[in-house]
Write a protein that holds these residues in place. Structure first.
Motif, mmCIF file in Angstrom:
data_model
loop_
_atom_site.group_PDB
_atom_site.id
_atom_site.type_symbol
_atom_site.label_atom_id
_atom_site.label_comp_id
_atom_site.label_asym_id
_atom_site.label_seq_id
_atom_site.Cartn_x
_atom_site.Cartn_y
_atom_site.Cartn_z
ATOM 1 N N UNK A 103 0.860 -1.183 0.000
ATOM 2 C CA UNK A 103 0.000 0.000 0.000
ATOM 3 C C UNK A 103 0.902 1.241 0.000
ATOM 4 N N UNK A 104 0.455 2.265 -0.687
ATOM 5 C CA UNK A 104 1.176 3.547 -0.654
ATOM 6 C C UNK A 104 0.160 4.653 -0.426
ATOM 7 N N UNK A 105 0.400 5.492 0.561
ATOM 8 C CA UNK A 105 -0.499 6.611 0.839
ATOM 9 C C UNK A 105 0.246 7.934 0.688
ATOM 10 N N UNK A 106 -0.408 8.872 0.025
ATOM 11 C CA UNK A 106 0.179 10.215 -0.134
ATOM 12 C C UNK A 106 -0.822 11.225 0.387
ATOM 13 N N UNK A 107 -0.332 12.324 0.902
ATOM 14 C CA UNK A 107 -1.242 13.413 1.247
ATOM 15 C C UNK A 107 -0.565 14.755 1.033
ATOM 16 N N UNK A 108 -1.395 15.738 0.667
ATOM 17 C CA UNK A 108 -0.812 17.047 0.413
ATOM 18 C C UNK A 108 -1.789 17.952 -0.299
ATOM 19 N N UNK A 109 -1.328 19.156 -0.647
ATOM 20 C CA UNK A 109 -2.192 20.105 -1.347
ATOM 21 C C UNK A 109 -2.474 19.665 -2.783
ATOM 22 N N UNK A 177 0.365 17.318 -4.749
ATOM 23 C CA UNK A 177 1.808 17.405 -4.441
ATOM 24 C C UNK A 177 2.001 16.879 -3.027
ATOM 25 N N UNK A 178 2.589 15.687 -2.882
ATOM 26 C CA UNK A 178 2.627 15.105 -1.538
ATOM 27 C C UNK A 178 3.541 15.848 -0.580
ATOM 28 N N UNK A 179 3.036 15.994 0.640
ATOM 29 C CA UNK A 179 3.880 16.475 1.746
ATOM 30 C C UNK A 179 4.438 15.263 2.485
#
Ligand SMILES: Cc1cc2nc3c(=O)[nH]c(=O)nc-3n(C[C@H](O)[C@H](O)[C@H](O)COP(=O)(O)O)c2cc1C
Length: 216
Positions: A103-109, A177-179
């Motif tokens: 699993x890969x999770x990204x978060x950001x604006x 754009x991941x933080x």
């Protein structure tokens, strides 16, 4: 239903030395090679501001662009997610390949991509998908299936003599754009590997990011 994970080499911090993007790309390619359907599907979570307060919303979209800058998906800007992102321009996106225990999770604006970028992707879409985007006011209620079929027949007639169907107003890409990016790999005894990369907002250089192992 209980699956025992393990077998592959252990994911560790060194796998992220080149940044998150090459590793995500490698995992999508591995899922493709394993014959997994829609290996680029990701669950996109947004925030909806309701009269009762902020509420989460999630649905699947396809990742259609991957670069060190972020992940791109295409949708209707006036859909539920489109309006939610206009009001709260942050999202989380999660890829999951259960058969590979990854699993890969990204978060950001999140921000809309330039219209030229949307236009390039739009031209690569099959004509039927282009007509579908014209026919559907995504996420709005509709009285019945027949009304949708009529809308499709109508746009099909309208563009019958048009070779290059234009991009509908209100349709296009978003770039997340991941933080933070977290890679997860299933392991024996539920002692899974979790490596989180926190990016430096001013730099896409992997060496500027913080890399941490998290407890499973
Ligand atoms: C595998 C899969 C891929 C999908 N890909 C997209 C996509 O790339 N863009 C999109 O707008 N909807 C896509 N959808 C539909 C969305 O999940 C969702 O139903 C739709 O975008 C409306 O969501 P919203 O009302 O939250 O905006 C996909 C659904 C599935 C199951």
């Amino acid at each position: 239903m209980r699956v025992e994970y393990g077998g592959d080499p252990d994911l560790d911090e060194s796998w992220l030395a080149g940044g998150w993007e090459p590793l995500l790309r490698e995992w999508i390619e591995a899922a493709t090679a394993a014959g997994i359907a829609e290996p680029n599907a990701m669950v996109l979570a947004t925030v909806e501001i309701t009269s009762a307060g902020p509420r989460p919303a999630a649905r699947t979209v396809l990742c259609k662009g991957l670069s060190p800058e972020g992940v791109t998906f295409y949708t209707n800007y006036e859909s539920g997610k489109g309006l939610q992102l206009a009001a709260t321009p942050y999202a989380a996106a999660t890829f999951v390949w259960p058969a590979l225990h990854r699993q890969v999770g990204l978060r950001g604006p999140v921000s809309p991509v330039p219209p030229e970028v949307t236009a390039i992707y739009w031209r690569s879409r099959p004509r039927n998908s282009q007509l579908g985007a014209w026919a559907s006011q995504q996420s709005r209620p509709i009285a019945g299936r027949d009304q949708l079929d009529r809308a499709l027949a109508e746009v099909t007639r309208r563009f019958a003599d048009v070779e290059q169907i234009p991009v509908p107003a209100g349709w296009g890409g978003f770039l997340l754009r991941p933080e933070q990016v977290e890679f997860w790999q299933g392991r024996r005894s539920r002692l899974h590997n979790r490596i989180r990369m926190t990016l430096d907002p001013g730099s896409t250089e992997p060496s500027a990011a913080k890399i941490e192992r998290l407890q499973p």
